[in-house]
Motif scaffolding. Structure first.
Motif, PDB file in Angstrom:
ATOM      1  N   ASP A  47       1.576   2.405  -0.601  1.00 34.16           N
ATOM      2  CA  ASP A  47       0.576   2.442   0.471  1.00 34.16           C
ATOM      3  C   ASP A  47      -0.663   1.583   0.229  1.00 34.16           C
ATOM      4  N   TYR A  48      -0.487   0.385  -0.228  1.00 31.68           N
ATOM      5  CA  TYR A  48      -1.661  -0.490  -0.378  1.00 31.68           C
ATOM      6  C   TYR A  48      -2.067  -1.093   0.964  1.00 31.68           C
ATOM      7  N   LEU A  49      -1.095  -1.181   1.903  1.00 31.14           N
ATOM      8  CA  LEU A  49      -1.408  -1.687   3.234  1.00 31.14           C
ATOM      9  C   LEU A  49      -1.959  -0.522   4.055  1.00 31.14           C
ATOM     10  N   GLU A  50      -3.250  -0.608   4.436  1.00 31.15           N
ATOM     11  CA  GLU A  50      -3.889   0.494   5.179  1.00 31.15           C
ATOM     12  C   GLU A  50      -3.589   0.418   6.659  1.00 31.15           C
ATOM     13  N   LYS A  51      -3.746  -0.799   7.253  1.00 29.14           N
ATOM     14  CA  LYS A  51      -3.522  -0.980   8.687  1.00 29.14           C
ATOM     15  C   LYS A  51      -3.446  -2.478   8.962  1.00 29.14           C
ATOM     16  N   THR A  52      -3.055  -2.791  10.191  1.00 31.60           N
ATOM     17  CA  THR A  52      -3.098  -4.187  10.634  1.00 31.60           C
ATOM     18  C   THR A  52      -3.729  -4.208  12.022  1.00 31.60           C
TER      19      THR A  52
END
Ligand code: SF4
Length: 364
Positions: A339-344
């Motif tokens: 889960d290092y990608l929080e949002k786009t």
């Protein structure tokens, strides 16, 4: 008196003597270490499902003063082994359902696993293949070998064969040489992998003769199975060195995340630094498979993810394994998310770094 001191060094360091002298029941075990009443009671019942067995070498690594010794927990049956959870099965990875030839599991497009021996130096209580490990009828015979070799030869999509078991190093050097030679003669096979726990449970198996055999077929990817830093003894390190120098193998390690054994950042950090300094790349950290009787070992995935987050970024990437789960029913291995990608949004990706700080990266 230390267990090792009861025997002559020439016996102790002889892997065949160690195999012949394996401890196979509670009575023999009690001559070496004391068992708690609950361990004794569990012994007889668990033996019906999965035999007990350990080398004297591995047994000698137990700290007798620690009831929660991580070596002890890996080999002494516990009452939880008798608890079967509804989601646990005898073949969680669906290996038997993907077996075109006896002993060969062909589940992924470009690789196949070859079960070659029911024997292991030590029977690990969390073993995924306890349905067949320790059961002599499960070992393929020489006719099955020839059928398997024919299968590999006629399936050029197989680029990698993984020698496994049980433990393939339970076979004699001559048989290992024969099998490696047969695989090397198949031009479509890109590389060979060996999975073995002998460097952990009986490093004396790694002899100069074995190194010479492996060295003839270099490169071989050799995957060890160290779970705890206590297993990386001086002799284990020496034999890993022999494997690398004489056997010319590329050394990797897979660990299983095990409750009360290695489920902390401190233990895994120590283990993975020690492996790396011994020339072994930490490759996988496995979520414990859902094999029957394994709930006592299983760590919640969320905890595993948190442990990985406390390693990645703080430790060199070379020392950090991939945390993976083999999906129940033969779904295959997948990496567990961190889960290092929080949002786009339309223009950016938003990431958290290992310290929890936010960063954006443009999409173009
Ligand atoms: S060495 Fe591997 S195959 Fe053998 S009992 Fe342990 S986990 Fe199972």
């Amino acid at each position: 008196m230390n267990l090792k001191d009861r025997f002559s060094p020439s016996d102790w360091e002889n892997w065949k003597w160690q195999i012949q002298s394996r401890i196979r029941n509670a009575k023999e075990l009690q001559d070496c270490i004391s068992l708690t009443p609950s361990e004794l009671e569990t012994f007889q019942n668990t033996n019906r499902f999965f035999e007990f067995g350990t080398t004297l070498y591995y047994l000698s690594l137990i700290n007798p003063d620690d009831p929660n010794c991580p070596i002890r927990k890996q080999i002494i049956p516990s009452p939880e082994e008798l608890e079967k959870r509804p989601y646990e099965t005898i073949d969680p990875l669906g290996e038997e359902a993907h077996m075109p030839v006896r002993g060969v599991t062909h589940r992924y497009p470009d690789r196949a696993l070859w079960y070659l021996s029911h024997m292991c130096a030590v029977f690990c209580r969390f073993c995924t293949r306890k349905r067949k490990v320790g059961k002599s009828g499960s070992t393929p015979g020489s006719e099955d070998w020839e059928e398997a070799i024919h299968y590999f030869r006629t399936h050029p999509e197989i680029k990698e064969v993984i020698l496994s078991g049980g433990d393939p190093l339970s076979l004699s050097d001559g048989k290992i040489e024969y099998l490696l030679g047969a695989l090397r003669s198949i031009s479509s096979i890109n590389h060979i992998r060996i999975h073995s726990r002998y460097p952990v449970t009986l490093p004396y198996r790694i002899t100069e003769d074995l190194g010479d055999v492996l060295g003839k077929f270099s490169p071989i990817y050799f995957v060890t199975h160290f779970n705890h830093p206590m297993e990386l003894t001086q002799v284990a390190k020496e034999r890993l060195n022999l494997l690398r120098e004489r056997g010319k193998v590329i050394l990797l390690n897979q660990s299983v995340l095990l409750k009360g054994i290695n489920d902390s950042p401190e233990v895994l950090s120590e283990l993975n630094y020690a492996l790396t300094s011994s020339g072994v790349k930490p490759y996988y950290l496995h979520q414990c498979d859902e094999v029957f009787g394994s709930s006592g070992f299983r760590v919640p995935i969320q905890k595993g993810i948190e442990i990985m987050k406390s390693l990645r970024g703080y430790m060199s990437g070379i020392t950090v394994p991939s945390y993976v789960i083999d999906l129940n029913g033969g779904g295959g291995k997948i990496p567990l998310p961190t889960d290092y990608l929080e949002k786009t949004d339309a223009e950016h990706y938003y990431f958290q770094n290992y310290q929890g700080r936010s960063f954006s990266v443009p999409k173009e």
